[in-house]
Design a protein around this motif. Structure first.
Motif, short mmCIF file in Angstrom:
data_model
loop_
_atom_site.label_atom_id
_atom_site.label_comp_id
_atom_site.label_asym_id
_atom_site.label_seq_id
_atom_site.Cartn_x
_atom_site.Cartn_y
_atom_site.Cartn_z
N ASP A 55 -38.20 11.36 -4.04
CA ASP A 55 -37.09 11.52 -4.98
C ASP A 55 -36.29 10.23 -5.14
O ASP A 55 -35.37 10.17 -5.93
N ARG A 56 -36.62 9.21 -4.37
CA ARG A 56 -35.98 7.90 -4.54
C ARG A 56 -36.80 6.83 -3.83
O ARG A 56 -37.61 7.13 -2.95
N THR A 165 -13.40 0.83 -10.49
CA THR A 165 -14.37 1.93 -10.30
C THR A 165 -15.55 1.70 -11.23
O THR A 165 -15.48 1.97 -12.42
N TRP A 166 -16.60 1.15 -10.66
CA TRP A 166 -17.84 0.95 -11.40
C TRP A 166 -18.90 1.85 -10.81
O TRP A 166 -18.72 2.44 -9.73
N LEU A 167 -19.99 1.94 -11.54
CA LEU A 167 -21.15 2.69 -11.07
C LEU A 167 -22.36 1.78 -11.16
O LEU A 167 -22.46 0.99 -12.10
N GLN A 168 -23.23 1.89 -10.21
CA GLN A 168 -24.54 1.30 -10.40
C GLN A 168 -25.42 2.43 -10.92
O GLN A 168 -25.59 3.45 -10.24
N HIS A 169 -25.91 2.31 -12.14
CA HIS A 169 -26.71 3.40 -12.70
C HIS A 169 -27.98 2.82 -13.28
O HIS A 169 -27.99 1.72 -13.81
N PHE A 170 -29.05 3.58 -13.14
CA PHE A 170 -30.34 2.97 -13.44
C PHE A 170 -31.40 4.00 -13.80
O PHE A 170 -31.26 5.20 -13.51
N GLY A 257 -30.78 7.17 -11.14
CA GLY A 257 -29.80 7.22 -10.06
C GLY A 257 -28.44 6.72 -10.47
O GLY A 257 -28.29 5.98 -11.46
N VAL A 258 -27.44 7.16 -9.70
CA VAL A 258 -26.07 6.67 -9.86
C VAL A 258 -25.52 6.43 -8.46
O VAL A 258 -25.60 7.31 -7.61
N ALA A 408 -23.30 12.77 -11.99
CA ALA A 408 -24.75 12.96 -11.77
C ALA A 408 -25.52 12.01 -12.67
O ALA A 408 -25.05 11.61 -13.73
N ALA A 409 -26.73 11.67 -12.21
CA ALA A 409 -27.58 10.78 -13.01
C ALA A 409 -28.04 11.49 -14.28
O ALA A 409 -28.17 12.71 -14.30
#
Ligand code: FAD
Length: 436
Positions: A55-56, A165-170, A257-258, A408-409
């Motif tokens: 799952d990752r 407040t940032w997010l790493q999202h991909f 992902g987030v 959520a992603a």
């Protein structure tokens, strides 16, 4: 549903250790307990989901290591960092960059759990009450657990909102090619040639496991998520930038992902006998989203402590001065004082790669940290330092507000047509969600 350890009526299940959350952090902890020979410790693992399969994918760096190396899918001595101006290939010796898929980690944890004789409670932990001598955990549908110690890795928002407040999202595609198109000798760590968002940083990366199979990912560090079609378009754009012909590729799996990137606090010890691990306990490095190495380190420390009959309290994931430097860097990136590609390019240009990577793991000396800080642009960093100091004072004066939950992603419809001929697997990866 639960296994082992009959629980009758309303009597709580008594254990010495309860793990709330059975994901990445808990899996590493179970394996570490087994590795350090912990036996005769009554353990319960509470999670509504039994994690298994892919799952990752974890990417991380470190020295070659006899414990993790047998589980790796790939590792690289050389990595590339690319900007519109140049492509830099770096030798990481004595470190290496490595890729670990979740399946072998969960399998090893399941085996450790069996050997440790742990009780698995497949239910959510709902309330946690610590009276200083033991912790009562109520579960939704499972037994109540009374534990000497709780190691809690359930996803949660930080204690208060961050100043940034940032997010790493991909989104990533596992791509299989008809012919050799990838270079398995080197990974692309960060490729900033992607179009940059108005606010934030974007990059692509490539983790090849062979000359025909690789994880190709598009990532943003920014305040808000993209749409499903936005991720697909960005990833297709990056694939094209790499010169890969979609007609010769199949998307075998999709990974979304987030990860939080914020200077907001994730308290690691909310009460005397509750210790938080993983992202919930502050193991995610605010400036990069990398989490794995800190999680692994903390699992090892907690397991060693339990093996020696000591409280399972690991050292903080990162030194306080690193969290401060990250707060300043995130602020400089967010408020536009520093451009992302320029920031990372200078870091790698003016320092040996090994120093930058150890810095990002929080294990450099203060002298090395000064060298790293000196490689950034001075004026915007001074402005960000002053802004950070002013906001810290303001935060002390105003009442605490609740922080927003980590979103959520975005898990969309798998791509079709030019990118593949088979239905790919989609790995769900939103915090706390079951794997798909
Ligand atoms: C797709 C993806 C890729 C990533 N890749 C990298 C990487 O390459 N390198 C890196 O360093 N970091 C990476 N990360 C970040 C980080 O390493 C992972 O998120 C890691 O899994 C965090 O571990 P954790 O235990 O904190 O959380 P999780 O692994 O998410 O585990 C949390 C667990 O809590 C459970 N849970 C939820 N609610 C409850 C409840 N009420 N009661 C009990 N249990 C509950 C969930 O079911 C889950 O099993 C990645 C993250 C994602 C999402």
């Amino acid at each position: 549903m639960w296994q082992r350890g009959a629980v009758t009526g309303r009597a709580p299940l008594d254990v010495e250790l309860a793990l709330l959350g059975g994901g990445g952090a808990a899996s590493l902890l179970l394996a570490a307990l087994d590795r350090h020979g912990v036996r005769d410790l009554r353990i319960a693992v509470v999670d509504p989901v039994r994690r298994r399969g892919q799952d990752r994918t974890w990417a991380f760096w470190g020295r070659p290591d006899s414990d993790l190396d047998p589980l790796l899918s790939a590792s690289w001595q050389q990595v590339e960092v690319a900007t519109p101006a140049r492509r830099r290939v770096m030798d990481l010796a004595p470190l290496r960059y490595a890729m670990l898929r979740s399946g072998p980690v969960y399998d090893r944890a399941a085996e450790a759990e069996r050997r440790l004789g742990a009780t698995r409670i497949v239910a959510p932990a709902e309330s946690v009450v610590d009276d200083g001598t033991c912790v009562l955990v109520r579960t939704g549908g499972g037994p109540t657990v009374r534990a000497g110690w709780v190691l809690d890795s359930r996803p949660r928002p930080p204690a208060r909102p961050g100043r940034t407040t940032w997010l790493q999202h991909f989104r990533g595609w596992w791509l299989e090619a008809d012919r050799p198109v990838f270079d398995p000798a080197r990974a692309v760590l960060m490729d900033f040639r992607t179009p940059q968002p108005t606010r934030g940083v974007s990059f692509g990366y490539v983790l090849p496991v062979s000359d025909r199979y690789a994880l190709v990912e598009y990532t943003e560090f920014s305040p808000a998520l993209l749409t499903d079609s936005g991720y697909d378009a960005a990833l297709a754009g990056y694939r094209d930038l790499l010169g890969l012909d979609p007609a010769g590729l199949r998307v075998r799996e999709v990974e979304n992902g987030v990860i939080p990137m914020t200077d907001a606090p994730f308290p690691a010890r909310p009460s005397p006998r509750v210790v938080r691990l993983g992202t919930a306990g502050g193991a995610t490095r605010p400036s990069t989203g990398f989490t794995f190495s800190a999680m692994y380190r903390q699992a090892d420390q907690a397991a060693r402590a339990l093996a020696a009959d000591r409280p399972p309290v690991p050292a903080p994931a990162y030194p306080r001065r690193h969290r401060w430097m990250d707060a300043v860097a995130l602020r400089a990136l967010d408020r536009g004082g520093v451009g992302g590609p320029d920031f990372f390019d200078r870091l790698f240009d003016r320092n040996p790669a090994e120093r930058v990577l150890r810095f990002l793991d929080g294990v450099t000396t203060p002298a090395e940290e000064i060298a790293v800080m000196n490689s950034t642009r001075l004026l915007p960093m001074i402005a960000a330092t002053a802004g950070d100091a002013a906001d810290r004072i303001r935060d002390r004066l105003r009442p605490t507000r609740p922080a927003p939950a980590i979103p959520a992603a975005v898990v969309g419809v798998p791509p079709s047509g030019g990118t593949g001929d088979a239905e790919p697997d989609v790995a769900g990866s939103e915090p706390g969600a079951p794997p798909r």
